[in-house]
Scaffold this active site. Structure first.
Site, short mmCIF file in Angstrom:
data_model
loop_
_atom_site.label_atom_id
_atom_site.label_comp_id
_atom_site.label_asym_id
_atom_site.label_seq_id
_atom_site.Cartn_x
_atom_site.Cartn_y
_atom_site.Cartn_z
N CYS A 82 32.59 49.39 48.51
CA CYS A 82 31.65 48.42 49.06
C CYS A 82 31.54 48.57 50.58
O CYS A 82 31.14 49.61 51.07
CB CYS A 82 32.03 47.00 48.63
SG CYS A 82 30.73 45.76 48.93
N HIS A 191 31.56 47.89 42.73
CA HIS A 191 32.92 47.37 42.67
C HIS A 191 33.60 47.87 41.40
O HIS A 191 33.45 47.25 40.34
CB HIS A 191 32.92 45.84 42.69
CG HIS A 191 32.55 45.26 44.00
ND1 HIS A 191 33.48 44.99 44.99
CD2 HIS A 191 31.35 44.89 44.51
CE1 HIS A 191 32.87 44.48 46.04
NE2 HIS A 191 31.58 44.41 45.78
N GLU A 193 36.60 47.61 40.52
CA GLU A 193 37.56 46.61 40.04
C GLU A 193 36.90 45.51 39.23
O GLU A 193 37.59 44.75 38.53
CB GLU A 193 38.33 46.01 41.23
CG GLU A 193 37.56 45.00 42.07
CD GLU A 193 36.60 45.58 43.07
OE1 GLU A 193 36.05 44.81 43.88
OE2 GLU A 193 36.39 46.82 43.06
#
Length: 213
Positions: A82, A191, A193
């Site tokens: 990001c 992202h 995650e």
């Protein structure tokens, strides 16, 4: 010595990044840290972040982490996420601020008034799931479909000065570089995650990556 250092410069909640890496770390130690010595000693470094670019640059310098980031990006497997991707470039339209200049190019804002193919208005920020279409082979894509969907939240995107830096593209509505790679550096706008199986696969590949393209 920590195996994987997640750089904490006060921008964003890093717990989800840490948890996802812990899930795939295969016994390796994952440490969230703002200590330059720990970052320097780590085998691999993750550079995440959320927030406005000017604030991120200011916090890096305030905490004395600029050189730690640049040294890590020059010497070991390095993953930007990001804002951690955007900071690698030379300049951002967000706040008209200089980035770290590790990669050539600029960070641009999505223009207002964008529409999809049916004429529907597209919102900024670009938020939600979208395809990440791989345009180069790379070890971090191992086991991931070439058009897998990842989760995004961003109003700005990177515009590399060298096309060969682009590792993947995403349409919103035009194609932008959603992943870039050079030598030991790999960075994504999405992202991982928060991207379920595809994201965990990418992080697992990073955990086992030796830093070679």
């Amino acid at each position: 010595m920590t195996d994987i250092a997640v750089i904490d410069y006060g921008m964003g909640n890093l717990r989800s990044v840490w948890q996802a890496l812990e899930h795939v770390a295969q016994g390796k130690q994952v440490t969230v840290t703002s200590d330059p010595d720990i970052i320097a000693a780590a085998e691999r470094v993750v550079f995440p972040g959320q927030g406005a670019m000017p604030d991120c640059v200011a916090e890096l310098d305030k905490r004395g982490l600029r050189h730690a980031v640049m040294d890590a990006a020059a010497s070991k497997p390095f993953l930007g996420i990001c804002i951690g991707q955007q900071l690698l470039f030379e300049h951002s339209e967000e706040g008209d601020v200089a980035g770290l200049g590790i990669l050539p190019g600029r960070v641009r804002r999505f223009p207002s008034g964008m529409t999809d193919a049916a004429g529907g208005k597209l919102k900024v920020p670009h938020m939600g799931w979208n395809q990440v279409v791989q345009v180069t082979d790379h070890p971090l894509w191992n086991g991931i479909a070439k058009d897998a969907r990842f989760y995004f939240v961003h109003s700005y995107y990177v515009d590399p000065a060298e096309p060969n830096l682009i590792a993947a593209q995403t349409d919103y509505p035009f194609s932008f570089a959603s992943a870039v790679a050079r030598d030991n550096i790999f960075a994504v706008q999405c992202h991982p995650e928060k991207s379920q199986q595809a994201g965990l696969a990418l992080l697992s590949n990073f955990v086992n990556w030796d830093g070679r393209p």
